[in-house]
Motif scaffolding. Structure first.
Motif, PDB file in Angstrom:
ATOM      1  N   HIS A  80     -17.209   2.480  25.284  1.00 51.20           N
ATOM      2  CA  HIS A  80     -15.997   2.386  24.465  1.00 51.20           C
ATOM      3  C   HIS A  80     -15.833   3.573  23.526  1.00 51.20           C
ATOM      4  O   HIS A  80     -14.724   3.905  23.141  1.00 51.20           O
TER       5      HIS A  80
ATOM      6  N   GLY B 138     -15.811   7.046  26.616  1.00 51.37           N
ATOM      7  CA  GLY B 138     -15.206   7.040  27.941  1.00 51.37           C
ATOM      8  C   GLY B 138     -16.310   7.382  28.930  1.00 51.37           C
ATOM      9  O   GLY B 138     -17.441   6.921  28.785  1.00 51.37           O
TER      10      GLY B 138
ATOM     11  N   SER C 143     -10.606   6.311  30.375  1.00 49.15           N
ATOM     12  CA  SER C 143     -10.665   6.803  29.000  1.00 49.15           C
ATOM     13  C   SER C 143     -11.348   5.752  28.119  1.00 49.15           C
ATOM     14  O   SER C 143     -11.438   4.574  28.483  1.00 49.15           O
ATOM     15  N   SER C 144     -11.812   6.169  26.959  1.00 47.41           N
ATOM     16  CA  SER C 144     -12.474   5.224  26.054  1.00 47.41           C
ATOM     17  C   SER C 144     -11.527   4.094  25.645  1.00 47.41           C
ATOM     18  O   SER C 144     -11.966   2.959  25.438  1.00 47.41           O
ATOM     19  N   GLU C 145     -10.234   4.374  25.579  1.00 49.79           N
ATOM     20  CA  GLU C 145      -9.259   3.353  25.198  1.00 49.79           C
ATOM     21  C   GLU C 145      -9.127   2.251  26.249  1.00 49.79           C
ATOM     22  O   GLU C 145      -8.674   1.150  25.944  1.00 49.79           O
ATOM     23  N   SER C 146      -9.503   2.552  27.492  1.00 42.77           N
ATOM     24  CA  SER C 146      -9.379   1.548  28.557  1.00 42.77           C
ATOM     25  C   SER C 146     -10.583   0.619  28.641  1.00 42.77           C
ATOM     26  O   SER C 146     -10.589  -0.326  29.418  1.00 42.77           O
ATOM     27  N   TYR C 147     -11.588   0.878  27.827  1.00 40.88           N
ATOM     28  CA  TYR C 147     -12.811   0.064  27.849  1.00 40.88           C
ATOM     29  C   TYR C 147     -12.521  -1.369  27.390  1.00 40.88           C
ATOM     30  O   TYR C 147     -11.795  -1.589  26.439  1.00 40.88           O
ATOM     31  N   HIS C 148     -13.106  -2.324  28.084  1.00 40.20           N
ATOM     32  CA  HIS C 148     -13.084  -3.728  27.681  1.00 40.20           C
ATOM     33  C   HIS C 148     -14.479  -4.279  27.931  1.00 40.20           C
ATOM     34  O   HIS C 148     -15.008  -4.127  29.031  1.00 40.20           O
TER      35      HIS C 148
END
Length: 104
Positions: A15, A18, A59-64
């Motif tokens: 997170h 990325g 990308s780090s923003e897409s991490y869940h």
């Protein structure tokens, strides 16, 4: 934690970063064991090309933490490496991410 080791680098997904790489077994998230999934005959440049093609989607923003984590990245990265090598990817170990995979 899972990562994919190839050409002396362990690639993973987090997170904060990325997609990133570290020395094998040296990830800040820890190390417990290795599962051999096979070899590919890609050069380091070909591996970097596969990684580059994945960066926008990982990308780090897409991490869940449950649905899109280092385990899911490793599964997709392995499939992409084997596809680039012209072969079918090996079965990803079912015990990895099994709790998250059980959540609808």
């Amino acid at each position: 934690h899972t990562g994919v080791v190839i050409h002396g680098k362990e690639y993973s997904f987090a997170h904060v970063y990325g997609v990133f790489w570290t020395l094998p077994t040296k990830s800040a998230t820890g190390f417990s064991s290795t599962s051999e999934l096979g070899d590919v005959s890609l050069t380091p440049l070909q591996v970097e090309a596969v990684i580059s093609s994945m960066l926008c989607d990982w990308s780090s923003e897409s991490y869940h933490i449950i649905k899109r984590n280092c385990n899911s990245f490793s599964r997709v990265f392995i499939a992409a490496l084997f596809e680039r090598d012209g072969r079918k990817a090996p079965e990803f170990p079912s015990y990895i991410n099994r709790l998250a995979d059980s959540i609808p």
